[in-house]
Design a protein around this motif. Sequence first.
Motif, PDB file in Angstrom:
ATOM      1  N   ARG A  77       0.831  -1.218   0.000  1.00 52.88           N
ATOM      2  CA  ARG A  77       0.000   0.000   0.000  1.00 52.88           C
ATOM      3  C   ARG A  77       0.862   1.264   0.000  1.00 52.88           C
ATOM      4  N   ILE A  78       1.918   1.243   0.769  1.00 55.23           N
ATOM      5  CA  ILE A  78       2.826   2.396   0.815  1.00 55.23           C
ATOM      6  C   ILE A  78       3.460   2.619  -0.556  1.00 55.23           C
ATOM      7  N   LEU A  79       3.916   1.539  -1.174  1.00 56.11           N
ATOM      8  CA  LEU A  79       4.531   1.652  -2.495  1.00 56.11           C
ATOM      9  C   LEU A  79       3.518   2.097  -3.543  1.00 56.11           C
ATOM     10  N   LEU A  80       2.290   1.612  -3.433  1.00 57.13           N
ATOM     11  CA  LEU A  80       1.246   1.981  -4.380  1.00 57.13           C
ATOM     12  C   LEU A  80       1.020   3.492  -4.376  1.00 57.13           C
ATOM     13  N   ARG A  81       1.077   4.113  -3.211  1.00 59.36           N
ATOM     14  CA  ARG A  81       0.905   5.568  -3.123  1.00 59.36           C
ATOM     15  C   ARG A  81       2.003   6.319  -3.858  1.00 59.36           C
ATOM     16  N   GLY A  82       3.153   5.681  -4.029  1.00 57.94           N
ATOM     17  CA  GLY A  82       4.265   6.317  -4.732  1.00 57.94           C
ATOM     18  C   GLY A  82       4.161   6.244  -6.241  1.00 57.94           C
ATOM     19  N   ILE A  83       3.234   5.444  -6.758  1.00 56.04           N
ATOM     20  CA  ILE A  83       3.063   5.344  -8.210  1.00 56.04           C
ATOM     21  C   ILE A  83       2.254   6.546  -8.681  1.00 56.04           C
ATOM     22  N   GLN A  84       2.853   7.366  -9.539  1.00 54.98           N
ATOM     23  CA  GLN A  84       2.223   8.599  -9.992  1.00 54.98           C
ATOM     24  C   GLN A  84       1.331   8.395 -11.212  1.00 54.98           C
ATOM     25  N   ALA A  85       1.707   7.510 -12.112  1.00 47.47           N
ATOM     26  CA  ALA A  85       0.947   7.302 -13.344  1.00 47.47           C
ATOM     27  C   ALA A  85      -0.374   6.604 -13.020  1.00 47.47           C
ATOM     28  N   VAL A  86      -1.461   7.256 -13.339  1.00 44.75           N
ATOM     29  CA  VAL A  86      -2.794   6.742 -13.010  1.00 44.75           C
ATOM     30  C   VAL A  86      -3.026   5.381 -13.647  1.00 44.75           C
ATOM     31  N   PHE A  87      -2.621   5.209 -14.916  1.00 43.52           N
ATOM     32  CA  PHE A  87      -2.877   3.934 -15.586  1.00 43.52           C
ATOM     33  C   PHE A  87      -2.086   2.784 -14.966  1.00 43.52           C
ATOM     34  N   ILE A  88      -0.905   3.042 -14.454  1.00 45.85           N
ATOM     35  CA  ILE A  88      -0.133   1.990 -13.784  1.00 45.85           C
ATOM     36  C   ILE A  88      -0.762   1.680 -12.428  1.00 45.85           C
ATOM     37  N   ARG A  89      -1.141   2.711 -11.702  1.00 49.25           N
ATOM     38  CA  ARG A  89      -1.792   2.510 -10.399  1.00 49.25           C
ATOM     39  C   ARG A  89      -3.081   1.698 -10.563  1.00 49.25           C
ATOM     40  N   GLU A  90      -3.894   2.053 -11.564  1.00 53.79           N
ATOM     41  CA  GLU A  90      -5.148   1.320 -11.808  1.00 53.79           C
ATOM     42  C   GLU A  90      -4.877  -0.124 -12.220  1.00 53.79           C
ATOM     43  N   ASP A  91      -3.827  -0.336 -12.980  1.00 53.14           N
ATOM     44  CA  ASP A  91      -3.454  -1.690 -13.378  1.00 53.14           C
ATOM     45  C   ASP A  91      -3.085  -2.530 -12.157  1.00 53.14           C
ATOM     46  N   VAL A  92      -2.344  -1.931 -11.236  1.00 55.42           N
ATOM     47  CA  VAL A  92      -1.985  -2.620  -9.988  1.00 55.42           C
ATOM     48  C   VAL A  92      -3.245  -2.940  -9.186  1.00 55.42           C
ATOM     49  N   LEU A  93      -4.141  -1.976  -9.088  1.00 57.02           N
ATOM     50  CA  LEU A  93      -5.375  -2.189  -8.326  1.00 57.02           C
ATOM     51  C   LEU A  93      -6.273  -3.237  -8.976  1.00 57.02           C
ATOM     52  N   ASN A  94      -6.255  -3.324 -10.294  1.00 53.42           N
ATOM     53  CA  ASN A  94      -7.012  -4.387 -10.965  1.00 53.42           C
ATOM     54  C   ASN A  94      -6.408  -5.759 -10.682  1.00 53.42           C
ATOM     55  N   ASP A  95      -5.079  -5.823 -10.617  1.00 54.60           N
ATOM     56  CA  ASP A  95      -4.404  -7.094 -10.307  1.00 54.60           C
ATOM     57  C   ASP A  95      -4.551  -7.473  -8.843  1.00 54.60           C
ATOM     58  N   HIS A  96      -4.604  -6.480  -7.971  1.00 52.62           N
ATOM     59  CA  HIS A  96      -4.648  -6.706  -6.518  1.00 52.62           C
ATOM     60  C   HIS A  96      -5.754  -5.860  -5.893  1.00 52.62           C
TER      61      HIS A  96
END
Length: 135
Positions: free
Chosen positions: A111-130
């Motif tokens: 979760r901490i690392l996820l907050r560091g991802i700035q690109a919305v499409f990468i963050r959404e991709d991570v959230l779709n996977d997890h």
Amino acid sequence: MISKGALMSWFRKAQRTEIWDEHIQWPMGDIEAAHRIRDICNRAAESAEKTGRLADRPGKTNNAYDNERYERAAKTAMEIAIKISDDLVRDSAVRQIVGLCMKANSLNTARILLRGIQAVFIREDVLNDHPILRD
């Protein structure tokens, strides 16, 4: 006959050096750093999965070797990632580390690392996977 001391010395020398324990030559390019993070995450995946499986079982203790191996790998990958200057390359590399953390059932770190991802499409991709990280 080989003495016990000589035999132990031989075994210590024969231990495999992990990629995350190797000295890093800086400066390192962003793409090379991202490749190194990917390699670290791939090589530590088995230990992370073992750590995660045992974390799900109440009363079971983690395998100290696999847990320590996963933690060293994740720490080194994070140390490399913070030095990547290109935002998209860094976000992509952090995505790899989040995946490693999820295998180890290390939700707080993910979760901490996820907050560091700035690109919305990468963050959404991570959230779709997890999806558990959406909470």
